[in-house]
Design a protein around this motif. Structure first.
Motif, mmCIF file in Angstrom:
data_model
loop_
_atom_site.group_PDB
_atom_site.id
_atom_site.type_symbol
_atom_site.label_atom_id
_atom_site.label_comp_id
_atom_site.label_asym_id
_atom_site.label_seq_id
_atom_site.Cartn_x
_atom_site.Cartn_y
_atom_site.Cartn_z
ATOM 1 N N ALA A 124 8.682 1.081 12.147
ATOM 2 C CA ALA A 124 8.983 0.920 10.740
ATOM 3 C C ALA A 124 9.628 1.765 9.535
ATOM 4 O O ALA A 124 10.959 2.212 10.531
ATOM 5 C CB ALA A 124 7.397 2.110 10.697
ATOM 6 N N ASP A 125 10.139 0.915 8.200
ATOM 7 C CA ASP A 125 11.147 1.128 7.724
ATOM 8 C C ASP A 125 10.721 2.240 6.450
ATOM 9 O O ASP A 125 9.601 1.911 5.832
ATOM 10 C CB ASP A 125 11.992 0.303 7.740
ATOM 11 N N GLY A 126 11.529 2.777 5.900
ATOM 12 C CA GLY A 126 10.990 3.428 4.748
ATOM 13 C C GLY A 126 10.213 4.667 4.817
ATOM 14 O O GLY A 126 9.564 4.605 3.093
ATOM 15 N N ILE A 127 10.239 5.127 5.393
ATOM 16 C CA ILE A 127 9.500 6.872 6.127
ATOM 17 C C ILE A 127 9.685 7.475 5.134
ATOM 18 O O ILE A 127 11.264 8.134 5.743
ATOM 19 C CB ILE A 127 9.071 6.905 7.550
ATOM 20 N N GLU A 128 8.642 7.927 4.066
ATOM 21 C CA GLU A 128 9.527 8.879 3.537
ATOM 22 C C GLU A 128 8.695 10.236 3.552
ATOM 23 O O GLU A 128 7.609 10.565 3.605
ATOM 24 C CB GLU A 128 9.103 9.024 1.835
ATOM 25 N N PRO A 129 9.450 11.660 3.940
ATOM 26 C CA PRO A 129 8.958 13.311 4.922
ATOM 27 C C PRO A 129 9.263 13.788 3.535
ATOM 28 O O PRO A 129 9.683 14.234 2.453
ATOM 29 C CB PRO A 129 10.063 13.557 5.845
ATOM 30 N N MET B 154 0.257 15.551 -4.449
ATOM 31 C CA MET B 154 0.608 14.279 -3.542
ATOM 32 C C MET B 154 -0.341 12.822 -3.979
ATOM 33 O O MET B 154 0.834 11.911 -4.555
ATOM 34 C CB MET B 154 1.533 14.043 -2.144
ATOM 35 N N VAL B 155 -1.015 12.909 -3.881
ATOM 36 C CA VAL B 155 -1.873 11.546 -4.095
ATOM 37 C C VAL B 155 -1.967 11.605 -5.838
ATOM 38 O O VAL B 155 -1.355 9.930 -6.089
ATOM 39 C CB VAL B 155 -3.296 11.599 -4.054
ATOM 40 N N ARG B 156 -1.406 12.243 -6.710
ATOM 41 C CA ARG B 156 -1.020 11.586 -8.720
ATOM 42 C C ARG B 156 -0.064 11.300 -8.383
ATOM 43 O O ARG B 156 0.228 11.255 -8.858
ATOM 44 C CB ARG B 156 -2.579 13.479 -8.442
ATOM 45 N N GLU B 157 0.889 12.712 -7.545
ATOM 46 C CA GLU B 157 2.506 11.958 -7.530
ATOM 47 C C GLU B 157 2.945 11.269 -7.590
ATOM 48 O O GLU B 157 3.699 10.079 -8.319
ATOM 49 C CB GLU B 157 3.001 13.214 -7.539
ATOM 50 N N HIS B 158 2.600 10.650 -6.458
ATOM 51 C CA HIS B 158 2.980 8.795 -5.961
ATOM 52 C C HIS B 158 2.197 8.176 -6.056
ATOM 53 O O HIS B 158 2.441 6.956 -5.923
ATOM 54 C CB HIS B 158 3.319 9.589 -5.010
ATOM 55 N N ARG B 159 1.293 7.966 -6.785
ATOM 56 C CA ARG B 159 -0.050 7.196 -6.769
ATOM 57 C C ARG B 159 -0.281 6.556 -5.661
ATOM 58 O O ARG B 159 -0.795 5.242 -5.140
ATOM 59 C CB ARG B 159 0.316 5.904 -7.918
ATOM 60 N N ILE B 160 -1.126 7.451 -4.691
ATOM 61 C CA ILE B 160 -1.193 7.064 -3.451
ATOM 62 C C ILE B 160 -2.542 6.142 -3.283
ATOM 63 O O ILE B 160 -3.927 6.594 -3.973
ATOM 64 C CB ILE B 160 -1.635 8.758 -2.633
ATOM 65 N N MET C 228 0.826 -1.202 -0.350
ATOM 66 C CA MET C 228 -0.111 -0.065 -0.020
ATOM 67 C C MET C 228 1.381 1.181 -0.413
ATOM 68 O O MET C 228 1.628 1.116 0.749
ATOM 69 C CB MET C 228 -0.889 0.524 1.585
ATOM 70 N N ARG C 229 0.249 2.081 -0.785
ATOM 71 C CA ARG C 229 1.072 3.604 -0.489
ATOM 72 C C ARG C 229 0.226 4.818 0.136
ATOM 73 O O ARG C 229 -0.731 5.080 -0.496
ATOM 74 C CB ARG C 229 1.550 3.549 -2.157
ATOM 75 N N ILE C 230 1.327 5.522 1.314
ATOM 76 C CA ILE C 230 -0.186 5.480 2.705
ATOM 77 C C ILE C 230 -0.002 6.846 3.089
ATOM 78 O O ILE C 230 1.348 6.994 2.621
ATOM 79 C CB ILE C 230 -0.662 4.874 3.654
ATOM 80 N N LEU C 231 0.041 7.994 2.052
ATOM 81 C CA LEU C 231 0.123 9.139 2.725
ATOM 82 C C LEU C 231 -0.147 9.553 4.223
ATOM 83 O O LEU C 231 -1.476 9.242 4.017
ATOM 84 C CB LEU C 231 -0.504 10.103 1.596
ATOM 85 N N THR D 111 6.807 -3.092 7.231
ATOM 86 C CA THR D 111 7.619 -3.123 6.927
ATOM 87 C C THR D 111 6.236 -3.596 5.309
ATOM 88 O O THR D 111 5.522 -4.283 5.583
ATOM 89 C CB THR D 111 8.521 -4.634 6.440
ATOM 90 N N GLY D 112 6.955 -3.412 3.991
ATOM 91 C CA GLY D 112 6.668 -3.929 2.547
ATOM 92 C C GLY D 112 5.196 -2.988 2.175
ATOM 93 O O GLY D 112 4.916 -2.788 1.413
ATOM 94 N N ASN D 113 5.652 -1.561 2.663
ATOM 95 C CA ASN D 113 4.522 -0.370 2.215
ATOM 96 C C ASN D 113 5.418 0.497 2.367
ATOM 97 O O ASN D 113 6.775 0.918 3.084
ATOM 98 C CB ASN D 113 3.047 -0.555 3.449
ATOM 99 N N ARG D 114 4.578 2.128 1.318
ATOM 100 C CA ARG D 114 5.302 2.826 1.980
ATOM 101 C C ARG D 114 4.077 3.750 2.526
ATOM 102 O O ARG D 114 3.320 4.391 2.240
ATOM 103 C CB ARG D 114 5.030 3.281 -0.346
#
Length: 268
Positions: A75-80, A94-100, A1-4, A27-30
């Protein structure tokens, strides 16, 4: 899942982030965190100084926030990210740019009232993807049953994608509840077939509940069903839209600690 996850660095935002990580896994999510604030009036003499200070403070706060979340959740890979602009517009960009796939927010910000905060309400109304609003008192526990409100209006199987994802991930049952007035005939409805398709491979059942006040009836039904989450399909029109009308004295889950998942109607 791509979660904002929009954040104001409040304890409510920390809790919403912890809830999301527990729900979907560390793990396994963005997970993308964003702090959004308005740019100062460019005609103001103080604007460059204030804007620079705001950016520095926001970036510093974001680094501290990410470190705190990582320590608490593993959690790993948290993107600020720190952005300038109106909240709904910026988040939808951001939803559009990153396909959230999903936006997760606290029910209210720091110092907010017991009602949904203005930012959360705006996102529920304007988001292009589902929004999960997490009350500050929502327990960090497994989701075993989700109450989905049905108004027997048009629904697309695609509308239910995120709900199905959550239910499959947590092995949860979905209870589809139709709220009707006492004098409305009861019985199976044509829309049940769409729910059967959208919730394929997910345990689900249908119930009918009577009540004049939609919000109270749904909260009471969720309590009777021992649900851990409430879900609704949000439309621009229809009786569910009034749940987010700021002129109403009550809002869904006002007296509830249950997270509210708002699924956007795709009109397809």
């Amino acid at each position: 899942m791509r979660i904002l996850l929009p954040t104001d660095y409040s304890l409510n935002a920390v809790h919403a982030m912890e809830y999301a990580i527990r729900l979907f896994g560390a793990t396994g999510n963005r997970f993308m965190l964003v702090h959004v604030y308005y740019e100062m009036d460019p005609n103001s003499p103080a604007s460059p100084v204030i804007t620079t200070e705001l950016i520095a403070a926001a970036e510093s706060g974001m680094r501290e926030f990410v470190d705190r979340i990582a320590r608490r959740t593993g959690a790993d890979g948290i993107e600020p990210s720190v952005r300038i602009g109106p909240m709904p517009f910026t988040v939808n960009e951001m939803v559009r740019e990153h396909r959230i796939d999903l936006v997760v927010m606290g029910k209210r910000g720091e110092g907010g009232s017991r009602f949904f905060g203005s930012n959360t309400t705006d996102m529920i109304k304007q988001a292009k993807v589902p929004v999960l609003a997490v009350p500050e008192q929502a327990p960090l526990k497994d989701v075993r049953r989700i109450l989905l409100a049905s108004d027997h209006e048009d629904v697309s199987a695609k509308d239910l994608d995120v709900l199905r994802e959550i239910a499959q991930l947590r092995n949860a049952e979905v209870v589809i509840a139709h709220v009707s007035a006492p004098d409305v005939p009861k019985g199976p409805h044509w829309s049940e077939g769409i729910y059967d398709v959208g919730l394929r491979d997910v345990p689900h059942r249908f119930i009918t509940v009577e009540g004049e006040e939609v919000t109270d009836t749904l909260v009471e039904s969720a309590a009777r069903a021992e649900a851990d989450m409430i879900a609704v399909v949000h439309r621009k029109a229809g009786f569910l839209a009034r749940l987010f009308d700021p002129s109403l004295a009550k809002e869904l889950a006002l007296h509830s600690t249950l997270p509210l998942l708002v699924l956007q109607h795709s009109k397809a």
